[in-house]
Design a protein around this motif. Structure first.
Motif, PDB file in Angstrom:
ATOM      1  N   ASP A 128     -47.269 -93.684  38.558  1.00 51.99           N
ATOM      2  CA  ASP A 128     -48.429 -93.383  37.710  1.00 51.99           C
ATOM      3  C   ASP A 128     -48.271 -92.020  37.030  1.00 51.99           C
ATOM      4  O   ASP A 128     -48.593 -91.859  35.849  1.00 51.99           O
ATOM      5  N   CYS A 129     -47.762 -91.062  37.796  1.00 47.92           N
ATOM      6  CA  CYS A 129     -47.639 -89.707  37.236  1.00 47.92           C
ATOM      7  C   CYS A 129     -46.513 -89.622  36.209  1.00 47.92           C
ATOM      8  O   CYS A 129     -46.541 -88.769  35.318  1.00 47.92           O
ATOM      9  N   SER A 130     -45.528 -90.533  36.314  1.00 48.82           N
ATOM     10  CA  SER A 130     -44.456 -90.539  35.316  1.00 48.82           C
ATOM     11  C   SER A 130     -44.996 -90.958  33.948  1.00 48.82           C
ATOM     12  O   SER A 130     -44.553 -90.441  32.915  1.00 48.82           O
ATOM     13  N   THR A 131     -45.940 -91.889  33.937  1.00 50.51           N
ATOM     14  CA  THR A 131     -46.492 -92.312  32.640  1.00 50.51           C
ATOM     15  C   THR A 131     -47.246 -91.128  32.013  1.00 50.51           C
ATOM     16  O   THR A 131     -47.191 -90.905  30.807  1.00 50.51           O
ATOM     17  N   ALA A 132     -47.931 -90.361  32.859  1.00 52.77           N
ATOM     18  CA  ALA A 132     -48.669 -89.185  32.360  1.00 52.77           C
ATOM     19  C   ALA A 132     -47.698 -88.118  31.853  1.00 52.77           C
ATOM     20  O   ALA A 132     -47.909 -87.515  30.795  1.00 52.77           O
ATOM     21  N   ALA A 133     -46.609 -87.914  32.607  1.00 54.99           N
ATOM     22  CA  ALA A 133     -45.623 -86.898  32.207  1.00 54.99           C
ATOM     23  C   ALA A 133     -44.995 -87.264  30.858  1.00 54.99           C
ATOM     24  O   ALA A 133     -44.830 -86.411  29.987  1.00 54.99           O
ATOM     25  N   GLN A 134     -44.679 -88.531  30.685  1.00 56.63           N
ATOM     26  CA  GLN A 134     -44.078 -88.964  29.415  1.00 56.63           C
ATOM     27  C   GLN A 134     -45.066 -88.754  28.262  1.00 56.63           C
ATOM     28  O   GLN A 134     -44.675 -88.340  27.160  1.00 56.63           O
ATOM     29  N   ASN A 135     -46.342 -89.029  28.508  1.00 56.40           N
ATOM     30  CA  ASN A 135     -47.348 -88.780  27.459  1.00 56.40           C
ATOM     31  C   ASN A 135     -47.369 -87.303  27.061  1.00 56.40           C
ATOM     32  O   ASN A 135     -47.522 -86.968  25.888  1.00 56.40           O
TER      33      ASN A 135
END
Ligand code: FMN
Length: 210
Positions: A128-135
């Motif tokens: 979940d946090c990877s999607t946020a980091a990519q954003n």
């Protein structure tokens, strides 16, 4: 009479030109734009890791946009297990630069975002946090900033450095540290697109291919 005729013709001509322009504007809005005229695609395609920054602050308005972009990300069951620590404190940035082997650029940035996840809220917090980091990375690109993902997770030693630096409680785990700022020099994206990586209906690649 003649003057009146000229005036009327001119007026009709003028109105026609305006109407033609308006209708062509509307047509442009309805037609699909080529991919690089699309701002989201442009930011995704032009993003690249930036590791050298100008000695200049990024204002809080821009940082808030990065945070909103981060929290717009998808997460499993909409758990949103993320927490973000915006670090501007020089000592903390230097401490992380010292302890993280591949994040030395923290020494020459004025700010970084630590993307963390709550391991109690989700056992796959790091996804979940990877999607946020990519954003964050894409939003930074779109705002004219440069950023890079530097790893904490899954390396225990690196996670310990970040936990100590920003005083994380036990259940909040650091995924990555993202130093960012205004890029020192313009840098284009790497060429990565390989049509052979796209398979239609079933996998047709060579599994031994390097
Ligand atoms: C999970 C992950 C860990 C990474 N760790 C580091 C790191 O510790 N230090 C670093 O300088 N770059 C790190 N990167 C950035 C990669 O090196 C970079 O994305 C890759 O070389 C491709 O380049 P590009 O981002 O410019 O397309 C990491 C990227 C990811 C996704």
């Amino acid at each position: 009479m003649r003057t009146y005729f000229y005036k009327e013709t001119f007026l009709i001509l003028f109105i026609s030109i305006i109407m033609v322009n308006l209708s062509s504007c509307n047509q442009n809005q309805n037609t699909e734009k080529p991919e690089f005229e699309n701002k989201a695609i442009e930011a995704i395609m032009n993003r690249t890791s930036i590791r050298v920054y100008q000695d200049r602050d990024v204002n809080d308005d821009k940082i808030n946009i990065l945070m909103k972009a981060a929290m717009a990300a998808p997460s499993g069951k909409n758990t949103q297990p993320w927490e973000f620590v915006v670090v501007k404190d020089r000592e903390t940035l230097d401490f992380m630069a010292e302890g993280l082997p591949y994040a030395k650029m923290l020494k020459n940035t004025r700010q970084a975002i630590v993307v963390c996840g709550d391991s109690i809220k989700s056992f796959y917090w790091y996804l979940d946090c990877s999607t946020a980091a990519q954003n964050i990375l894409i939003a930074a690109q779109s705002l004219g900033l440069g950023a890079v993902w530097t790893a904490a997770y899954p390396y225990e030693e690196r996670m310990a450095v970040v936990k100590e630096a920003i005083k994380l409680p036990d259940n909040i785990l650091p995924l990555c540290v993202i130093p960012f700022g205004y890029p020192e020099a313009p840098q284009g994206p790497k060429k990565k697109y390989k049509p052979s990586k796209v398979h239609r209906d079933r996998f047709k690649g060579d599994s031994t291919e390097k």
